[in-house]
Design a protein around this motif. Sequence first.
Motif, PDB file in Angstrom:
ATOM      1  N   ALA B 102      -3.312  -0.756  -7.203  1.00 29.05           N
ATOM      2  CA  ALA B 102      -3.426  -0.836  -5.742  1.00 29.05           C
ATOM      3  C   ALA B 102      -2.095  -1.177  -5.087  1.00 29.05           C
ATOM      4  CB  ALA B 102      -4.490  -1.866  -5.360  1.00 29.05           C
ATOM      5  N   VAL B 103      -1.309  -2.060  -5.716  1.00 26.32           N
ATOM      6  CA  VAL B 103      -0.076  -2.525  -5.067  1.00 26.32           C
ATOM      7  C   VAL B 103       0.910  -1.383  -4.795  1.00 26.32           C
ATOM      8  CG1 VAL B 103       1.948  -3.999  -5.298  1.00 26.32           C
ATOM      9  CG2 VAL B 103      -0.313  -4.901  -5.814  1.00 26.32           C
ATOM     10  N   PRO B 104       1.281  -0.592  -5.801  1.00 24.23           N
ATOM     11  CA  PRO B 104       2.244   0.477  -5.486  1.00 24.23           C
ATOM     12  C   PRO B 104       1.700   1.503  -4.506  1.00 24.23           C
ATOM     13  CG  PRO B 104       1.519   0.617  -7.776  1.00 24.23           C
ATOM     14  CD  PRO B 104       0.978  -0.654  -7.231  1.00 24.23           C
ATOM     15  N   ILE B 105       0.395   1.807  -4.614  1.00 26.12           N
ATOM     16  CA  ILE B 105      -0.168   2.781  -3.678  1.00 26.12           C
ATOM     17  C   ILE B 105      -0.137   2.206  -2.261  1.00 26.12           C
ATOM     18  CG2 ILE B 105      -2.223   4.105  -3.052  1.00 26.12           C
ATOM     19  CD1 ILE B 105      -2.891   4.266  -6.005  1.00 26.12           C
ATOM     20  N   ALA B 106      -0.492   0.934  -2.140  1.00 24.00           N
ATOM     21  CA  ALA B 106      -0.453   0.291  -0.817  1.00 24.00           C
ATOM     22  C   ALA B 106       0.972   0.270  -0.275  1.00 24.00           C
ATOM     23  CB  ALA B 106      -1.010  -1.127  -0.903  1.00 24.00           C
ATOM     24  N   MET B 107       1.936   0.010  -1.139  1.00 22.77           N
ATOM     25  CA  MET B 107       3.338  -0.021  -0.714  1.00 22.77           C
ATOM     26  C   MET B 107       3.752   1.329  -0.136  1.00 22.77           C
ATOM     27  SD  MET B 107       4.930  -2.955  -1.404  1.00 22.77           S
ATOM     28  CE  MET B 107       6.633  -2.490  -1.618  1.00 22.77           C
ATOM     29  N   ARG B 108       3.240   2.386  -0.745  1.00 25.74           N
ATOM     30  CA  ARG B 108       3.589   3.726  -0.297  1.00 25.74           C
ATOM     31  C   ARG B 108       2.821   4.082   0.975  1.00 25.74           C
ATOM     32  NH1 ARG B 108       5.844   6.472   1.535  1.00 25.74           N
ATOM     33  NH2 ARG B 108       6.524   8.608   1.270  1.00 25.74           N
ATOM     34  N   VAL B 109       1.514   3.818   0.957  1.00 24.26           N
ATOM     35  CA  VAL B 109       0.660   4.189   2.087  1.00 24.26           C
ATOM     36  C   VAL B 109       1.138   3.505   3.368  1.00 24.26           C
ATOM     37  CG1 VAL B 109      -1.654   3.868   3.059  1.00 24.26           C
ATOM     38  CG2 VAL B 109      -1.376   4.741   0.743  1.00 24.26           C
ATOM     39  N   ARG B 110       1.630   2.291   3.240  1.00 23.85           N
ATOM     40  CA  ARG B 110       2.096   1.527   4.390  1.00 23.85           C
ATOM     41  C   ARG B 110       3.173   2.271   5.169  1.00 23.85           C
ATOM     42  NH1 ARG B 110       6.664  -2.780   3.271  1.00 23.85           N
ATOM     43  NH2 ARG B 110       7.206  -1.192   1.779  1.00 23.85           N
ATOM     44  N   LEU B 111       3.955   3.090   4.498  1.00 24.40           N
ATOM     45  CA  LEU B 111       5.042   3.800   5.160  1.00 24.40           C
ATOM     46  C   LEU B 111       4.625   5.145   5.722  1.00 24.40           C
ATOM     47  CD1 LEU B 111       7.737   3.196   2.405  1.00 24.40           C
ATOM     48  CD2 LEU B 111       7.403   1.878   4.489  1.00 24.40           C
ATOM     49  N   MET B 112       3.367   5.543   5.422  1.00 23.27           N
ATOM     50  CA  MET B 112       2.978   6.903   5.797  1.00 23.27           C
ATOM     51  C   MET B 112       2.407   6.966   7.196  1.00 23.27           C
ATOM     52  SD  MET B 112       1.671   8.447   2.221  1.00 23.27           S
ATOM     53  CE  MET B 112       0.226   8.923   3.005  1.00 23.27           C
ATOM     54  N   ARG B 113       2.596   8.110   7.826  1.00 22.04           N
ATOM     55  CA  ARG B 113       2.085   8.255   9.179  1.00 22.04           C
ATOM     56  C   ARG B 113       0.614   8.658   9.162  1.00 22.04           C
ATOM     57  NH1 ARG B 113       6.303  11.706  12.238  1.00 22.04           N
ATOM     58  NH2 ARG B 113       7.789  10.944  10.713  1.00 22.04           N
ATOM     59  N   ARG B 114       0.205   9.423   8.146  1.00 23.27           N
ATOM     60  CA  ARG B 114      -1.206   9.825   8.080  1.00 23.27           C
ATOM     61  C   ARG B 114      -1.992   8.864   7.194  1.00 23.27           C
ATOM     62  NH1 ARG B 114      -1.521  14.857  10.368  1.00 23.27           N
ATOM     63  NH2 ARG B 114       0.461  15.963  10.347  1.00 23.27           N
ATOM     64  N   GLN B 115      -1.740   7.569   7.407  1.00 23.89           N
ATOM     65  CA  GLN B 115      -2.383   6.520   6.634  1.00 23.89           C
ATOM     66  C   GLN B 115      -3.887   6.657   6.584  1.00 23.89           C
ATOM     67  OE1 GLN B 115      -2.072   2.382   7.414  1.00 23.89           O
ATOM     68  NE2 GLN B 115       0.140   2.423   7.237  1.00 23.89           N
ATOM     69  N   ARG B 116      -4.463   6.963   7.755  1.00 32.18           N
ATOM     70  CA  ARG B 116      -5.911   6.884   7.855  1.00 32.18           C
ATOM     71  C   ARG B 116      -6.599   7.887   6.935  1.00 32.18           C
ATOM     72  NH1 ARG B 116      -8.267   6.131  13.699  1.00 32.18           N
ATOM     73  NH2 ARG B 116      -6.923   4.318  13.550  1.00 32.18           N
ATOM     74  N   LEU B 117      -6.041   9.105   6.873  1.00 30.46           N
ATOM     75  CA  LEU B 117      -6.638  10.142   6.039  1.00 30.46           C
ATOM     76  C   LEU B 117      -6.656   9.710   4.577  1.00 30.46           C
ATOM     77  CD1 LEU B 117      -7.692  13.106   5.904  1.00 30.46           C
ATOM     78  CD2 LEU B 117      -5.339  13.743   5.345  1.00 30.46           C
ATOM     79  N   LEU B 118      -5.482   9.266   4.089  1.00 26.13           N
ATOM     80  CA  LEU B 118      -5.385   8.885   2.683  1.00 26.13           C
ATOM     81  C   LEU B 118      -6.281   7.692   2.389  1.00 26.13           C
ATOM     82  CD1 LEU B 118      -3.609   9.803   0.203  1.00 26.13           C
ATOM     83  CD2 LEU B 118      -2.546   7.592   0.500  1.00 26.13           C
ATOM     84  N   THR B 119      -6.263   6.728   3.318  1.00 26.09           N
ATOM     85  CA  THR B 119      -7.095   5.550   3.121  1.00 26.09           C
ATOM     86  C   THR B 119      -8.568   5.955   3.024  1.00 26.09           C
ATOM     87  OG1 THR B 119      -5.491   4.303   4.388  1.00 26.09           O
ATOM     88  CG2 THR B 119      -7.611   3.265   4.036  1.00 26.09           C
ATOM     89  N   THR B 120      -8.969   6.890   3.877  1.00 32.16           N
ATOM     90  CA  THR B 120     -10.363   7.348   3.838  1.00 32.16           C
ATOM     91  C   THR B 120     -10.693   7.957   2.481  1.00 32.16           C
ATOM     92  OG1 THR B 120     -10.114   7.872   6.164  1.00 32.16           O
ATOM     93  CG2 THR B 120     -12.065   8.739   5.069  1.00 32.16           C
ATOM     94  N   ILE B 121      -9.783   8.794   1.972  1.00 31.25           N
ATOM     95  CA  ILE B 121     -10.030   9.437   0.677  1.00 31.25           C
ATOM     96  C   ILE B 121     -10.139   8.384  -0.422  1.00 31.25           C
ATOM     97  CG2 ILE B 121      -9.012  10.936  -1.080  1.00 31.25           C
ATOM     98  CD1 ILE B 121      -7.792  12.536   1.258  1.00 31.25           C
TER      99      ILE B 121
END
Lengths: 360, 307
Positions: B102-121
């Motif tokens: 979870a930590v590395p994925i969260a670190m990456r997702v935090r910088l993304m603009r389409r966070q919501r889509l990935l988080t939903t998936i």
Amino acid sequence: MTLHAQTAPGGGALELRGVKRIFGSHAALAGIDLTIKAGEFIALLGPSGCGKSTALNCIAGLLPLSGGSIHLGDRRIDGLKPEDRGFGMVFQSYALFPHLNVRKNVGFGLTMRGVSRGEIDRRVDEALGLVRLREQAEKLPGQMSGGQQQRVAIARAIVIEPPVVLMDEPLSNLDAKLRLEMRAEIRRIHETIGSTTVYVTHDQDEALSMADRVVVMRDGTIRQVGTPEELYEKPAHQDVADFMGFRNRLPGRVVGVADGRAEVEVAGARLSGTARESVQAGGGAVVSIRPEDLVAVPGGPGLAARVTAIEYRGRAFFGNAVAADGTELFFRADRPLEKGADIRLTAEPARTLVFAGAGA
Amino acid sequence: MSSAPLDGMVAAAGLDERVALRTRLAARGLDGTTLFVLPALLAILALFVYPFLYGLALSFRPKAGGVLGNYAHFFSDPFLYDTIWTTLRLAMPVTILNLVLAVPIAMRVRLMRRQRLLTTILVLPVTLGTVLVAEGLLNYLGPQGWFNRTLIWAGLLSGPVKLTNNYWGVFASLLITGFPFTFLLTLSYVTGIDPALEQAGAVHGASARQRFTRIILPLILPGLAITFCLSFVQAFAVFPSAVLLGAPAGPTRVISIAAYQAAFEEYDYSLASAIAMVMGAVQLAIVAAVLGARGMLYRGPVGGTKG
């Protein structure tokens, strides 16, 4: 302080050549050229959104360039990662590491450079002495006031003896009194360590009182570079004049030009001023005058206006007035005036600046 | 008429006292709004506190033996006490692996603009339910499933690997159903850190790795400890996937299966209660240990500015 072995670039002039930064379709920096001499204190001044912080982040390496190059001395540095540039930076939000005490915050850069323990202690003490915080070394940032935190941030930036120190509106979160104190403090520290300093601010007072040279920016471009005196006395551009307190901005028509003087018809009156840009008789122009230079006189020639507000500000009265054509004017008076009184306003030609413009 | 002013004074004094009492209560955080807590409080008492105390009392009234008969029975029968180890062996690695993922994925997702889509998936599995995930995995990881068939087709395996009806089936299922929860919590901790802190680290000479170990990690560690506890407790209570995807008679005979069998196969509610109590005690011990260790960490604000 002595300079220690570093892999980072050494001193030398910091040079920006055609630096561009584009966000989507918006050019935050539209290709700026600027040479900053080694050891110079430069202020980037402009309203928010003018690109000054973007420029600073490009120099720091926190934003990649969209074009152009940055050089330090004879080295090109715009391809280096921020950690390889060896600069110091003070952030608007301080950005102190909340889990580290003051000593570890300040020593952070030295620890990263693998400096020995004893050396770190010695240099951290020295830096804390410089910002007068030696007694607070064991505190956590959260236990300190805003001004103290900002001084820790400055100590952290200078302890590595960087060739360049970058400051991003470091005083904007402090109260007015502390801001004044910190200005002098930062200037004193700059003179002690001799690093090149690039200081971003939107406060013209701050820029004029601290910097050796001020760079006025607007819309991602540089409008004027000059010493504080040059900018204050001879703004080269209308935008710069706005920033230097020329609140009266009067569109008019040029009726005569001779040896750098221009006669301009403004709001039904003729004003004689100094042409700061090339203007032609018959063309439009904008006349800029500071409120303190637009003086109310009892009668005679000058701009006819009616007083709408007046207040005493120590020594003199400052007021608002409306000209016959509705133009709003800001003026000075030596005696109290009645609201609604009809007055005449005049200004010395040397203090009346004429810029090219659409005119009236 | 003559006593009217006096009456007024008495009434005023009474009012004063009433106001004073109300003010004093308000100062302690008790006012009209506090009453809104009542329904929840009743629900907690009726649905959690009472059953818990009832179960605790029941566990001390065994079918045979003294007050501690059930506990003595549990800790003398390897078939029962081994379930603690079996459950820990599943829950611990799954929880740790989930955090590590979870930590590395969260670190990456935090910088993304389409966070919501990935988080939903990433969060979708949580909506599927354990049973659906278990059914899916039975097909996917089974001997005739895509996973084995693809690897055999690619020549990486000569025969199917057994990934269901054993430890690994339950492991995979727990990982999938537990990840969204772990990830969401981790993401909230990671995004709480002021990006200027990392920038400050970078400018002052910290490499990406150093920025993580010296700035990010110390600041999210207290949050990760909480995440660990919550995810661990969830994994420790594993039941459906241990039955459906595991080998409930042997390698994945987790503690909840033991409690279930005691209650519904042997009809020994008292022993089942005792097993549930042991289960709770083990969870509590682990959580207490983790939170104790957390107490030694920095737990102040994670912003770089004065709050």
